[in-house]
Design a protein around this motif. Structure first.
Motif, PDB file in Angstrom:
ATOM      1  N   VAL A   4      -3.869 -13.545  -2.498  1.00 39.73           N
ATOM      2  CA  VAL A   4      -4.068 -12.109  -2.680  1.00 39.73           C
ATOM      3  C   VAL A   4      -3.106 -11.667  -3.780  1.00 39.73           C
ATOM      4  CG1 VAL A   4      -4.031  -9.842  -1.598  1.00 39.73           C
ATOM      5  CG2 VAL A   4      -4.668 -11.861  -0.252  1.00 39.73           C
ATOM      6  N   PRO A   5      -3.570 -11.592  -5.032  1.00 37.89           N
ATOM      7  CA  PRO A   5      -2.658 -11.271  -6.142  1.00 37.89           C
ATOM      8  C   PRO A   5      -2.237  -9.808  -6.109  1.00 37.89           C
ATOM      9  CG  PRO A   5      -4.905 -11.398  -6.931  1.00 37.89           C
ATOM     10  CD  PRO A   5      -4.954 -11.821  -5.484  1.00 37.89           C
ATOM     11  N   PRO A   6      -1.088  -9.506  -6.704  1.00 35.40           N
ATOM     12  CA  PRO A   6      -0.631  -8.115  -6.756  1.00 35.40           C
ATOM     13  C   PRO A   6      -1.456  -7.324  -7.765  1.00 35.40           C
ATOM     14  CG  PRO A   6       0.842  -9.524  -8.022  1.00 35.40           C
ATOM     15  CD  PRO A   6      -0.153 -10.436  -7.360  1.00 35.40           C
ATOM     16  N   GLY A   7      -1.343  -6.023  -7.684  1.00 36.47           N
ATOM     17  CA  GLY A   7      -2.002  -5.163  -8.661  1.00 36.47           C
ATOM     18  C   GLY A   7      -1.353  -5.296 -10.028  1.00 36.47           C
ATOM     19  N   ILE A   8      -2.092  -4.945 -11.062  1.00 35.64           N
ATOM     20  CA  ILE A   8      -1.601  -5.132 -12.426  1.00 35.64           C
ATOM     21  C   ILE A   8      -0.370  -4.268 -12.714  1.00 35.64           C
ATOM     22  CG2 ILE A   8      -3.086  -3.339 -13.440  1.00 35.64           C
ATOM     23  CD1 ILE A   8      -3.440  -5.293 -15.830  1.00 35.64           C
ATOM     24  N   ASP A   9      -0.227  -3.163 -12.007  1.00 34.45           N
ATOM     25  CA  ASP A   9       0.911  -2.281 -12.245  1.00 34.45           C
ATOM     26  C   ASP A   9       2.105  -2.584 -11.355  1.00 34.45           C
ATOM     27  OD1 ASP A   9      -0.441  -0.851 -14.236  1.00 34.45           O
ATOM     28  OD2 ASP A   9      -1.424   0.434 -12.746  1.00 34.45           O
ATOM     29  N   ASP A  10       1.962  -3.538 -10.447  1.00 32.63           N
ATOM     30  CA  ASP A  10       3.086  -3.906  -9.576  1.00 32.63           C
ATOM     31  C   ASP A  10       4.173  -4.595 -10.398  1.00 32.63           C
ATOM     32  OD1 ASP A  10       1.674  -2.906  -7.490  1.00 32.63           O
ATOM     33  OD2 ASP A  10       1.030  -4.848  -6.693  1.00 32.63           O
ATOM     34  N   PRO A  11       5.429  -4.331 -10.111  1.00 27.21           N
ATOM     35  CA  PRO A  11       6.505  -4.971 -10.886  1.00 27.21           C
ATOM     36  C   PRO A  11       6.512  -6.482 -10.682  1.00 27.21           C
ATOM     37  CG  PRO A  11       7.398  -3.843  -8.958  1.00 27.21           C
ATOM     38  CD  PRO A  11       5.958  -3.454  -9.045  1.00 27.21           C
ATOM     39  N   HIS A  12       6.818  -7.205 -11.758  1.00 33.27           N
ATOM     40  CA  HIS A  12       6.896  -8.663 -11.669  1.00 33.27           C
ATOM     41  C   HIS A  12       8.136  -9.039 -10.868  1.00 33.27           C
ATOM     42  CE1 HIS A  12       7.147 -12.890 -12.795  1.00 33.27           C
ATOM     43  NE2 HIS A  12       5.939 -12.789 -13.339  1.00 33.27           N
ATOM     44  N   PRO A  13       8.012  -9.981  -9.919  1.00 36.26           N
ATOM     45  CA  PRO A  13       9.188 -10.349  -9.115  1.00 36.26           C
ATOM     46  C   PRO A  13      10.222 -11.087  -9.945  1.00 36.26           C
ATOM     47  CG  PRO A  13       7.329 -11.784  -8.632  1.00 36.26           C
ATOM     48  CD  PRO A  13       6.804 -10.697  -9.523  1.00 36.26           C
TER      49      PRO A  13
END
Length: 488
Positions: free
Chosen positions: A369-378
């Motif tokens: 389940v990938p993060p949204g495109i606007d989610d900050p990169h870990p």
């Protein structure tokens, strides 16, 4: 053995542990007396050729110099400076067994080739598929008598019994009930949860696990009777080859297991000790092809150190297609037998989806389940980056090997039958019999989660492997596609 996962970030993990724990690295000796006298079955120097061109430009003009040498193109590809190409061309020049010479009423030998890839525990899928292929009505319980069978890593472990058509053996052997039937981990539990224990094991023992259980199992499987059966097939001009990387040169070494069996058979009565030595060479070749650095001990043969053949090739093809063509041309013969390349990849050939540099959360079917495109990169760290880099590079090596194999063989008139482990296997439901008890159906992903919950294996997930074997057996349309190429 597996090429991806926690164990492949061990360089970073080791450096961290050494710095934190002040452990001094040491040099290691072979963990057991290394077999000697195996040189007769080893050919080193397998490599892909450089691109050919009609002329090589001269770096400096030299008066009265001879004209540039024309490239010999495919001839160099087949042999030239490639010892393995030369060896293959020689062996494949031998004419096939004639019907009159076939005293055992066996099906005729074809010019076809079976190539078995690496893939660690996912070899259970290939084992299931091989069994289903042999049992198809068009095959009547046997595989074709391939002219050549090659294996890398887990494919090398399958290769002997695929060569002999005894597909029940790998299917049985991949249906393990506990990891310690194949591997003895030196660190219990998940490596990513025990980085310092893993680092200490690497620094003091040079590995995260031992292959002693697999060695013992192979000793039981590669019996004198099996050696004799391989020798009889060698007399029909069939060949069985596996590959491992010789670390001194960094090149692939090819082990001719059919030659090992012939030498064994020749010595069995007059020199029993010499025969047993060659049987051990055979077994150690299989182990060498399967020994992933740091996840298992390297293997010492004739005082040389070998590791998993997948470090160079995902499938062992080298220049066999060119060698076929050159051998036939040299012998001035026409081939009327089937010429198929059966290419079985015990892996998905996909890089696992990561979110940043960590595995993504998964849904109930094991899909990321990938993060949204606007989610900050870990955040990231060196260990995670090293692990991910090796995973990507290994995947590319495997894909390149498969692509090159297909191209080489098609160019020489072979028809390719290609199979890989479909990533959708995670959603395949299978009822398995485990520890003698029939289990209710679950998906392969759910079986893997169950293995993690109950056993916390390092490398081999037993219930998941049972499900993979069932998935291989269930490939009805693909099995028919392979069987139709060469009906019995």
């Amino acid at each position: 053995m597996r090429k991806t996962g926690c164990g492949l970030s061990v360089l970073a993990l080791l450096s961290t542990s050494l710095a934190g724990c002040a452990i001094t690295p040491k040099h290691y000796l072979a963990p057991r007396p290394a077999p000697g006298g195996c040189h007769e079955i080893i050919t080193s120097g397998a490599r892909m050729p450089f691109p050919t061109s009609s002329r090589q430009p001269a770096a400096v003009a030299v008066p009265d110099a001879p004209p540039p040498v024309e490239s010999v193109g495919e001839a160099v590809g087949a042999a030239g400076d490639n010892p393995v190409g030369t060896m293959l061309e020689t062996m494949l020049s031998e004419p096939l067994e004639t019907p009159d010479a076939n005293t055992r009423n066996e099906p005729p030998v074809s010019e076809s080739v079976l190539v078995l890839s690496g893939g660690s525990q996912q070899g259970a899928f290939g084992a299931g598929f091989l069994k289903g292929w042999a049992d198809h009505p068009l095959r009547g319980g046997s595989l074709p008598r391939f002219r050549l069978v090659t294996g890398i890593s887990t494919g090398s472990l399958q290769s002997t019994f695929a060569f002999l058509g005894r597909t029940d053996v790998p299917l049985r052997e991949y249906r393990i009930t506990h990891e310690d039937q194949l591997l003895r981990p030196l660190v219990k539990g998940r490596l990513d949860q025990k980085p310092f224990s893993a680092g200490r094991s690497l620094a003091t023992k040079g590995t995260l696990a031992r292959l002693n259980p697999l060695r013992a199992r192979l000793n039981d499987l590669i019996t004198p009777e099996v050696m004799g059966a391989v020798a009889r097939e060698a007399a029909a001009k069939r060949k069985l080859l596996v590959g491992a990387v010789e670390m001194g040169t960094g090149e692939m070494a090819i082990f001719d297991l059919t030659k090992a069996a012939e030498i064994y058979a020749a010595r069995e009565v007059s020199d029993p000790a010499g025969a047993e030595q060659m049987r051990q060479c055979y077994i150690e070749a299989l182990l060498a092809s399967s020994s992933v650095p740091m996840q298992a001990d390297p293997v010492f043969i004739d005082n040389r150190l070998y590791i998993d053949g997948g470090a160079r090739f995902g499938v062992l093809v080298d220049l066999t297609a060119n060698a076929f063509e050159a051998a036939i041309a040299k012998d001035h013969r026409e081939s009327h037998s089937p010429r198929n390349l059966f290419l079985i990849v015990n892996a998905t050939l996909e890089v696992p989806r990561f979110c940043g540099l960590e595995r993504c959360p998964v849904d109930g079917e094991g899909k990321p389940v990938p993060p949204g495109i606007d989610d900050p990169h870990p955040d990231w760290n060196f260990a995670e980056l090293a692990q991910r880099t090796v995973s990507v590079m290994t995947n590319q090596a495997y894909r390149s090997s498969v692509f090159i194999a297909d191209g080489q063989y098609r160019a020489k008139g072979f028809k390719t039958r290609f199979l890989r482990l479909d990533p959708e296997h995670l959603t395949f439901p299978a009822a398995i019999t485990f520890d003698g008890v029939k289990q209710e159906p679950r998906t392969c992903w759910q079986w893997r989660v169950e293995d993690e919950r109950l056993d916390k294996p390092m490398e081999f997930f037993p219930r998941y492997m049972h499900c993979l074997a069932a998935f291989g057996l269930a490939q009805e349309s693909r099995i028919a596609y392979f069987a139709e190429a060469e009906p019995r």
